[in-house]
Design a protein around this motif. Structure first.
Motif, PDB file in Angstrom:
ATOM      1  N   ALA A 190       0.616  -1.196  -0.056  1.00  0.00           N
ATOM      2  CA  ALA A 190       0.113   0.014  -0.091  1.00  0.00           C
ATOM      3  C   ALA A 190       0.840   1.201   0.021  1.00  0.00           C
ATOM      4  N   TRP A 191       2.030   1.290   0.808  1.00  0.00           N
ATOM      5  CA  TRP A 191       3.020   2.509   0.770  1.00  0.00           C
ATOM      6  C   TRP A 191       3.326   2.774  -0.712  1.00  0.00           C
ATOM      7  N   GLU A 242       1.403   2.776  -3.289  1.00  0.00           N
ATOM      8  CA  GLU A 242       0.177   3.191  -3.975  1.00  0.00           C
ATOM      9  C   GLU A 242      -0.188   4.290  -3.264  1.00  0.00           C
ATOM     10  N   CYS A 243       0.138   4.868  -2.300  1.00  0.00           N
ATOM     11  CA  CYS A 243      -0.612   6.089  -1.536  1.00  0.00           C
ATOM     12  C   CYS A 243       0.052   7.024  -1.743  1.00  0.00           C
ATOM     13  N   ASP A 244      -0.979   8.278  -1.532  1.00  0.00           N
ATOM     14  CA  ASP A 244      -0.686   9.622  -1.562  1.00  0.00           C
ATOM     15  C   ASP A 244       0.529  10.044  -0.519  1.00  0.00           C
ATOM     16  N   LYS A 245       1.721   9.832  -0.583  1.00  0.00           N
ATOM     17  CA  LYS A 245       2.668   9.671   0.867  1.00  0.00           C
ATOM     18  C   LYS A 245       2.703  11.178   1.359  1.00  0.00           C
ATOM     19  N   THR A 273      -0.678  11.222   3.151  1.00  0.00           N
ATOM     20  CA  THR A 273      -0.667  10.543   4.262  1.00  0.00           C
ATOM     21  C   THR A 273       0.282  10.720   5.530  1.00  0.00           C
ATOM     22  N   ASN A 289     -11.966  10.464   2.484  1.00  0.00           N
ATOM     23  CA  ASN A 289     -11.092   9.748   1.457  1.00  0.00           C
ATOM     24  C   ASN A 289     -12.037   9.502   0.243  1.00  0.00           C
ATOM     25  N   ARG A 335      -5.934   3.868  -4.894  1.00  0.00           N
ATOM     26  CA  ARG A 335      -5.373   4.985  -4.135  1.00  0.00           C
ATOM     27  C   ARG A 335      -6.216   5.199  -2.756  1.00  0.00           C
ATOM     28  N   ALA A 354      -5.295   2.614  -0.472  1.00  0.00           N
ATOM     29  CA  ALA A 354      -3.882   2.483  -0.134  1.00  0.00           C
ATOM     30  C   ALA A 354      -3.605   3.860   0.936  1.00  0.00           C
ATOM     31  N   ASN A 355      -4.352   5.017   0.974  1.00  0.00           N
ATOM     32  CA  ASN A 355      -4.140   6.023   1.699  1.00  0.00           C
ATOM     33  C   ASN A 355      -4.731   5.778   3.053  1.00  0.00           C
ATOM     34  N   THR A 356      -5.982   5.109   3.187  1.00  0.00           N
ATOM     35  CA  THR A 356      -6.658   5.047   4.444  1.00  0.00           C
ATOM     36  C   THR A 356      -6.080   3.939   5.200  1.00  0.00           C
TER      37      THR A 356
END
Length: 231
Positions: free
Chosen positions: A71-72, A74-77, A80, A161, A170, A173-175
């Motif tokens: 998930a890291w 794929e997320c908006d770092k 997040t 989200n 996304r 992954a963010n959540t």
């Protein structure tokens, strides 16, 4: 500590808690949220809510190894990390409320918040505010208070989200990353305020494999191409 392990192992509620933990992990692995919504209302009725919140937060750390690595990527770092920092700042207030409030009130708050979240999700409610730095930090700050007090860190973040224009991958992954890091950072706050008992630690350790395997099972069910179903 060994005494705490023996007490945890002898809990009459251990078997249903382990089953509930597995199912919660499966929901989390699939959706990236919802584990506490499944676990907390039932678990807080079976055992003391402080014990349930602490043990569940510890068991959720298994996601750091089973779900977060993928998930890291794929997320908006940036968002997040910002939201995690904002929630961490307000977690102490939530844990303080958990420490001083009547357990009956905590149980009522958990059940009410879980029920309300499910209702608004089913009805398709979404925030009209588009995610930005200020709104993201504000939502995460509110989530920190709620999460520290009830173990339900996710409801307001989930709705926020889902209101974004991001795709299902996304959003999930963010959540997922935010909630897992929240579980990590709430534990030191609970320890600092003397609500992280040895029994909670051992119970969380016993629950950890169930959460891990449930998360992996749920992840296998997630299909990012079925965007409409996810939302």
């Amino acid at each position: 500590m060994s005494e705490g392990f023996a007490v945890a192992l002898a809990l009459p509620q251990l078997a249903p808690l382990l089953i509930l933990t597995f199912l919660s992990g499966m929901v989390y692995g699939f959706a990236g949220f919802g584990a506490a919504l499944v676990f907390m209302p039932i678990a807080s009725a079976l055992i003391d809510p402080v014990l349930a919140i602490a043990a569940f937060a510890l068991s959720a750390l298994s996601s750091l190894f089973t779900l977060v690595p993928r998930a890291w990527g794929e997320c908006d770092k940036t968002t997040t990390i910002l939201m995690t920092l904002a929630a961490t700042l307000t977690l102490p207030l939530g844990v303080w409320l958990l420490r001083v409030a009547d357990p009956v009130l905590i149980r009522i708050a958990i059940s009410a918040l879980a029920a309300l979240t499910l209702i608004v999700l089913i009805r398709g409610f979404r925030f009209s505010v588009r995610p930005g730095r200020t709104s993201s930090a504000a939502v995460a700050g509110a989530a920190g208070v709620m999460g520290g007090a009830t173990g339900l860190l996710g409801p307001i973040v989930i709705l926020f989200n889902l209101s974004s224009g991001d795709d299902a991958r996304r959003i999930r992954a963010n959540t997922l990353v935010f909630l897992t890091l929240g579980s990590l950072f709430v534990l030191p706050q609970m320890a600092a305020q003397s609500v992280l008992a040895p029994l909670a630690i051992w119970l969380g350790i016993l629950m950890l494999p169930a959460y891990a395997f449930g998360g992996l099972a749920g992840r296998a069910l997630f299909n990012p191409e079925r965007e409409r179903l996810y939302r």
